[in-house]
Write a protein that holds these residues in place. Structure first.
Motif, PDB file in Angstrom:
ATOM      1  N   LEU A  78      53.962  27.614  54.323  1.00 25.97           N
ATOM      2  CA  LEU A  78      52.841  26.379  53.192  1.00 25.97           C
ATOM      3  C   LEU A  78      53.036  25.613  55.248  1.00 25.97           C
ATOM      4  CD1 LEU A  78      52.187  25.734  50.393  1.00 25.97           C
ATOM      5  CD2 LEU A  78      51.882  27.455  51.505  1.00 25.97           C
ATOM      6  N   TYR A  96      51.541  31.330  54.550  1.00 28.50           N
ATOM      7  CA  TYR A  96      51.381  31.692  53.531  1.00 28.50           C
ATOM      8  C   TYR A  96      52.623  33.319  52.703  1.00 28.50           C
ATOM      9  CZ  TYR A  96      47.955  28.542  54.613  1.00 28.50           C
ATOM     10  OH  TYR A  96      47.033  27.410  54.733  1.00 28.50           O
ATOM     11  N   PHE A 104      53.688  23.325  42.303  1.00 34.18           N
ATOM     12  CA  PHE A 104      53.456  22.388  42.824  1.00 34.18           C
ATOM     13  C   PHE A 104      53.395  21.356  42.027  1.00 34.18           C
ATOM     14  CE2 PHE A 104      50.589  25.077  45.051  1.00 34.18           C
ATOM     15  CZ  PHE A 104      50.575  25.323  46.077  1.00 34.18           C
ATOM     16  N   ARG A 108      47.373  21.971  40.141  1.00 35.35           N
ATOM     17  CA  ARG A 108      46.673  22.626  40.168  1.00 35.35           C
ATOM     18  C   ARG A 108      45.931  23.732  40.469  1.00 35.35           C
ATOM     19  NH1 ARG A 108      48.744  21.597  46.351  1.00 35.35           N
ATOM     20  NH2 ARG A 108      49.407  19.987  46.678  1.00 35.35           N
ATOM     21  N   LEU A 110      42.674  25.446  38.663  1.00 33.54           N
ATOM     22  CA  LEU A 110      41.331  25.247  38.645  1.00 33.54           C
ATOM     23  C   LEU A 110      40.263  25.698  37.817  1.00 33.54           C
ATOM     24  CD1 LEU A 110      41.045  29.279  40.944  1.00 33.54           C
ATOM     25  CD2 LEU A 110      41.343  26.465  42.083  1.00 33.54           C
ATOM     26  N   TRP A 112      37.151  25.506  36.677  1.00 34.22           N
ATOM     27  CA  TRP A 112      36.350  26.198  36.256  1.00 34.22           C
ATOM     28  C   TRP A 112      36.968  27.560  35.550  1.00 34.22           C
ATOM     29  CZ3 TRP A 112      36.616  24.272  41.193  1.00 34.22           C
ATOM     30  CH2 TRP A 112      36.733  25.198  41.342  1.00 34.22           C
ATOM     31  N   ARG A 113      38.577  28.009  35.415  1.00 35.81           N
ATOM     32  CA  ARG A 113      38.831  29.150  35.007  1.00 35.81           C
ATOM     33  C   ARG A 113      39.945  29.194  34.365  1.00 35.81           C
ATOM     34  NH1 ARG A 113      41.280  33.848  38.780  1.00 35.81           N
ATOM     35  NH2 ARG A 113      39.653  34.459  40.536  1.00 35.81           N
ATOM     36  N   ARG A 125      47.979  40.892  45.597  1.00 39.76           N
ATOM     37  CA  ARG A 125      46.570  40.945  45.967  1.00 39.76           C
ATOM     38  C   ARG A 125      47.044  42.930  46.161  1.00 39.76           C
ATOM     39  NH1 ARG A 125      43.752  37.780  44.946  1.00 39.76           N
ATOM     40  NH2 ARG A 125      45.688  36.381  44.348  1.00 39.76           N
ATOM     41  N   ARG A 172      52.813  35.757  40.351  1.00 38.22           N
ATOM     42  CA  ARG A 172      53.583  36.314  41.832  1.00 38.22           C
ATOM     43  C   ARG A 172      54.250  37.663  42.476  1.00 38.22           C
ATOM     44  NH1 ARG A 172      52.329  34.044  48.190  1.00 38.22           N
ATOM     45  NH2 ARG A 172      50.982  35.081  48.314  1.00 38.22           N
TER      46      ARG A 172
ATOM     47  N   ARG B 226      44.199  20.329  47.869  1.00 39.57           N
ATOM     48  CA  ARG B 226      45.618  20.423  47.042  1.00 39.57           C
ATOM     49  C   ARG B 226      45.149  22.157  46.732  1.00 39.57           C
ATOM     50  NH1 ARG B 226      46.609  15.992  43.233  1.00 39.57           N
ATOM     51  NH2 ARG B 226      43.903  16.469  42.281  1.00 39.57           N
ATOM     52  N   LEU B 227      43.652  22.567  46.345  1.00 36.72           N
ATOM     53  CA  LEU B 227      43.642  23.245  45.573  1.00 36.72           C
ATOM     54  C   LEU B 227      42.880  24.509  45.989  1.00 36.72           C
ATOM     55  CD1 LEU B 227      40.452  22.741  42.885  1.00 36.72           C
ATOM     56  CD2 LEU B 227      42.678  22.712  42.080  1.00 36.72           C
ATOM     57  N   GLU B 229      45.034  24.660  49.041  1.00 35.53           N
ATOM     58  CA  GLU B 229      46.486  24.800  49.788  1.00 35.53           C
ATOM     59  C   GLU B 229      46.705  25.897  48.560  1.00 35.53           C
ATOM     60  OE1 GLU B 229      49.459  22.239  51.463  1.00 35.53           O
ATOM     61  OE2 GLU B 229      49.768  22.859  49.738  1.00 35.53           O
ATOM     62  N   ALA B 230      46.891  25.429  47.179  1.00 41.22           N
ATOM     63  CA  ALA B 230      47.417  26.260  46.490  1.00 41.22           C
ATOM     64  C   ALA B 230      46.902  28.403  45.955  1.00 41.22           C
ATOM     65  CB  ALA B 230      46.717  25.712  44.798  1.00 41.22           C
ATOM     66  N   ARG B 232      45.634  29.564  48.976  1.00 41.83           N
ATOM     67  CA  ARG B 232      45.898  29.914  50.116  1.00 41.83           C
ATOM     68  C   ARG B 232      47.796  30.176  49.924  1.00 41.83           C
ATOM     69  NH1 ARG B 232      43.979  25.604  53.531  1.00 41.83           N
ATOM     70  NH2 ARG B 232      41.138  26.660  54.035  1.00 41.83           N
ATOM     71  N   ALA B 233      48.402  29.555  49.207  1.00 39.88           N
ATOM     72  CA  ALA B 233      50.156  30.103  48.939  1.00 39.88           C
ATOM     73  C   ALA B 233      49.890  31.124  47.637  1.00 39.88           C
ATOM     74  CB  ALA B 233      50.433  28.739  47.889  1.00 39.88           C
ATOM     75  N   PHE B 234      48.220  31.478  47.480  1.00 42.67           N
ATOM     76  CA  PHE B 234      48.412  32.382  46.493  1.00 42.67           C
ATOM     77  C   PHE B 234      47.638  33.724  46.861  1.00 42.67           C
ATOM     78  CE2 PHE B 234      50.029  28.868  43.080  1.00 42.67           C
ATOM     79  CZ  PHE B 234      50.789  30.030  42.578  1.00 42.67           C
ATOM     80  N   GLY B 235      47.687  33.565  47.935  1.00 37.51           N
ATOM     81  CA  GLY B 235      46.969  35.057  49.143  1.00 37.51           C
ATOM     82  C   GLY B 235      45.962  34.981  49.372  1.00 37.51           C
ATOM     83  N   LEU B 236      45.680  33.512  49.292  1.00 39.84           N
ATOM     84  CA  LEU B 236      43.583  33.707  49.224  1.00 39.84           C
ATOM     85  C   LEU B 236      43.519  33.926  50.487  1.00 39.84           C
ATOM     86  CD1 LEU B 236      42.419  32.039  45.331  1.00 39.84           C
ATOM     87  CD2 LEU B 236      42.363  34.470  46.520  1.00 39.84           C
ATOM     88  N   ALA B 243      34.928  32.621  47.797  1.00 43.76           N
ATOM     89  CA  ALA B 243      34.532  32.982  45.991  1.00 43.76           C
ATOM     90  C   ALA B 243      35.164  32.216  45.524  1.00 43.76           C
ATOM     91  CB  ALA B 243      34.232  34.186  46.203  1.00 43.76           C
ATOM     92  N   THR B 244      36.928  32.411  46.004  1.00 39.72           N
ATOM     93  CA  THR B 244      37.376  32.249  44.694  1.00 39.72           C
ATOM     94  C   THR B 244      37.235  30.314  43.970  1.00 39.72           C
ATOM     95  OG1 THR B 244      38.967  33.661  45.271  1.00 39.72           O
ATOM     96  CG2 THR B 244      39.367  32.540  43.090  1.00 39.72           C
ATOM     97  N   VAL B 245      37.169  29.729  45.573  1.00 34.73           N
ATOM     98  CA  VAL B 245      37.832  28.234  44.732  1.00 34.73           C
ATOM     99  C   VAL B 245      36.743  27.671  45.963  1.00 34.73           C
ATOM    100  CG1 VAL B 245      39.335  26.267  45.860  1.00 34.73           C
ATOM    101  CG2 VAL B 245      40.720  28.462  45.819  1.00 34.73           C
ATOM    102  N   PRO B 248      32.816  28.430  43.693  1.00 32.91           N
ATOM    103  CA  PRO B 248      32.444  27.350  41.836  1.00 32.91           C
ATOM    104  C   PRO B 248      32.739  26.094  41.745  1.00 32.91           C
ATOM    105  CG  PRO B 248      34.148  29.102  42.104  1.00 32.91           C
ATOM    106  CD  PRO B 248      33.942  29.133  43.831  1.00 32.91           C
ATOM    107  N   ALA B 249      33.600  25.907  43.527  1.00 34.37           N
ATOM    108  CA  ALA B 249      33.836  23.223  43.387  1.00 34.37           C
ATOM    109  C   ALA B 249      32.650  23.282  43.528  1.00 34.37           C
ATOM    110  CB  ALA B 249      34.959  23.537  44.127  1.00 34.37           C
ATOM    111  N   ALA B 327      32.686  22.563  36.066  1.00 40.76           N
ATOM    112  CA  ALA B 327      32.789  21.623  36.240  1.00 40.76           C
ATOM    113  C   ALA B 327      34.631  20.914  34.978  1.00 40.76           C
ATOM    114  CB  ALA B 327      32.453  20.498  35.431  1.00 40.76           C
TER     115      ALA B 327
END
Lengths: 292, 327
Positions: A78, A96, A104, A108, A110, A112-113, A125, A172, B226-227, B229-230, B232-236, B243-245, B248-249, B327
């Protein structure tokens, strides 16, 4: 969305249920300097050398602001070191890096999920949909959140959110799991439970773990080795001050005398005065002597 | 300070339309616990005894509001029928006052037509088939202009909000264009696109574009780092990260922006129709002004208010759904 794609099956997706083999991590002379607001540079880390064996749990301990998190972020890809290099399994870390997963300090997730979908975000992936779903269900079971799969992050407690975050990192299938004070924001009791949970998880999926913490007890409870990070006198930039091999096998007795002695030494290393030590009183057991 | 606090809670409490409702809410709490009951009793008399009154007041007030267990805890002001009735009160009162003033003869009819005259003007226009036509053409212009403006606003907002280069290149220019008043565009658009539909729809698009562009760009720029970075850290990366972060935000603010843009579209409609048009509510306004038909002026204003409010309520429904969902 992205997980729905049926990309050619990579090595990571070959067996979604089996953990990836743990990988060794090697840091060679890692340094990081940041640009200060006045245009100069400020050294945060200097010459960090560390070897972490595959499957080992190493705690990085240090006072706040000493560069622990920076070190962890460098290992995760990172952030990048200004000098030195980091290798996982002898291949340098890329931005990454797919071999790492980060837990973290804050969950962190999301907002909305659902918890389930958040955990699924961690899946490599190209994981097939069915494998992914099974993997997420298994991980939610592992962290005790199976009943909350459909909840949104704001509908569960902080401890649960942090467990979901841990499950997402595990999804992961990491060769190296990097945890940045993952339990720091939790209350004391939840923190103890989460530590036990982490040990259970590590027993089930023995990946390499690098854990940043400022909690000496947490480090002693979880780690095989503790690396004490700090600055040396006036020199700028933190380095490894001390490396301690924690005796005994996990799970360790939180109240053992041996650990109490070690705890005192580590606190000394952090610049915390052992109460009574200065007055020549030996604090070797957990039952405090009078006068404290 | 303390007396101020007492005053605000007093007005809050008397703000409830029915005093008995307030006490009914308080009753179970007062029974349940002595300290709360004491706090409830702290009226203007008790305030002096409590030096830290203003800190503790809000908590006590909220306890009283919530009422005891087992009761319907929704405050009166959040109930549906009360909101509808309450919202209709002032328009009805205005209508009554209008009726009284216009029939008393205090103001001449040439200045203030009676509600009946406005109604008759509406019936007259409707019989000639013009009322429906004007409303329809104005609504059509607003919605087409809004659709184009919002679409381009979303695109421009995404480019400026997501890419630093886009920000550097476009935001100063767009900021300058935004500063041009709506009426300033009219002569230019008429010269370029004639007096047909195009010039009007384009003007409305300009009006709808800027709220969407501004809000979307700003909210994309301020998505929680922070979202990101998270993610990206998970490969997005790139499109999947968007589309994922990011998308929707910003959904709730995008919908708020659309709401604002729709209101703006109605404003620009009138600007477009006041000049060089032969149909629509703006034309009705300017034509009636020229011919001294004050009843029709009133009619046009009322129609604009009602149509604007209705279309806003539609987007409002969408907004409520989006806030619940995202939200």
């Amino acid at each position: 969305m992205a997980t729905a794609r049926t990309a050619p099956a990579g090595p990571a997706s070959a067996g979604a249920a089996t953990a990836a083999p743990a990988a060794p991590v090697a840091l060679r002379g890692v340094g990081r300097a940041f640009t200060a607001p006045d245009g100069g540079t400020r050294d945060v880390l200097r010459g960090v050398d560390l070897d972490v064996a595959a499957g080992e749990i190493v705690a990085i301990l240090g006072p706040s602001g000493c560069g622990k998190s920076t070190l962890l972020r460098i290992v995760a890809g990172l952030d990048h070191p200004t000098s030195g290099e980091v290798a996982i399994d002898e291949a340098p870390v890329r931005p990454y890096d797919v071999r790492c997963a980060v837990g973290f300090q804050e969950p962190r997730l999301l907002p909305w999920r659902s918890i389930e979908k958040n955990v699924a975000l961690g899946l490599p992936r190209g994981t097939a949909r069915r494998d992914g779903r099974a993997q997420v269900a298994r991980l939610l079971e592992l962290v005790g959140l199976a009943e909350f799969a459909g909840h949104r992050p704001h509908e569960v407690s902080g401890g649960m959110a942090q467990r979901a975050s841990l499950a997402r990192a595990l999804a992961r299938n990491p060769e190296v799991l990097l945890l940045d004070e993952p339990f720091g924001a939790l209350d004391a009791l939840t923190r103890l439970k989460m530590q036990d949970l982490l040990l259970d998880v590590h027993a089930a999926e023995p990946t390499t773990v690098l854990l940043v913490t400022h909690d000496v007890d947490e480090a002693l409870q979880l780690a095989d080795r503790i690396v004490l990070l700090g600055t040396d006198g006036d020199e700028p930039g933190a380095g490894i001050r001390q490396t301690v091999v924690v005796p005994g096998h996990r799970p360790r007795d939180r109240g053992s005398a041996e650990l109490a002695e070690l705890r005192g030494r580590l606190l000394d290393g952090l610049g915390i005065d052992r109460h009574g030590a200065a007055r020549g009183i030996q604090a070797t057991t957990t039952i405090p002597h009078y006068p404290y | 300070m303390t007396t101020d606090a007492a005053k605000t809670t007093d007005t809050e409490r008397s703000g409830l339309p029915d005093g008995s409702v307030g006490s009914a809410f308080a009753a179970p709490v007062a029974v349940g616990g002595r300290p709360v009951a004491a706090a409830d009793a702290t009226g203007p008399v008790g305030v002096d005894a409590r030096p830290s009154g203003d800190e503790e007041r809000p908590a006590a007030a909220s306890v009283i509001r919530r009422g005891g267990p087992g009761r319907d805890r929704r405050a009166l002001t959040s109930r549906r029928w009360f909101r509808i009735v309450g919202g209709a009160l002032i328009p009805l009162a205005l209508l009554a006052a209008w009726q009284v003033v216009s029939t008393s003869g205090a103001v001449p009819v040439s200045q203030l037509p009676s509600p009946e005259m406005v109604w008759l003007a509406a019936v007259d226009l409707a019989e000639r088939g013009l009322l429906g036509l004007y409303v329809a053409i104005s609504t059509q212009r607003v919605f087409i202009g809004f659709a184009f403006g919002a679409l381009f606003g979303l695109l421009a907002g995404a480019v400026v909000g997501l890419s630093r280069l886009g920000d550097v290149l476009f935001s100063p220019t767009l900021g300058a264009v935004r500063a041009v008043p709506s009426l300033a565009w009219v002569p230019l658009l008429i010269l370029w696109f004639g007096i047909g539909e195009d010039s009007k729809v384009i003007l409305i698009s300009i009006g709808a574009f800027f709220p969407v562009y501004t809000i979307v760009a700003a909210s994309l720029r301020h998505v929680d780092r922070r979202l990101l970075e998270a993610g990206r850290a998970f490969g997005l990366r790139g499109a999947t990260l968007f589309a994922t972060v990011q998308l929707p935000a910003v959904v709730p603010s995008v919908i708020a922006a659309l709401r604002l843009a729709l209101a703006q579209a109605w404003l620009f409609l009138v600007a477009a129709e006041l000049i060089a048009s032969s149909m629509g509510l703006g034309f009705l306004l300017s034509d009636s002004g020229n011919t001294g038909r004050i009843d029709r002026i009133f009619l046009a204003i009322i129609l604009l208010a009602v149509l604007g409010k209705l279309s806003d309520a539609l987007v409002g429904l969408l907004e409520r759904w989006a806030v619940r969902r995202w939200a």
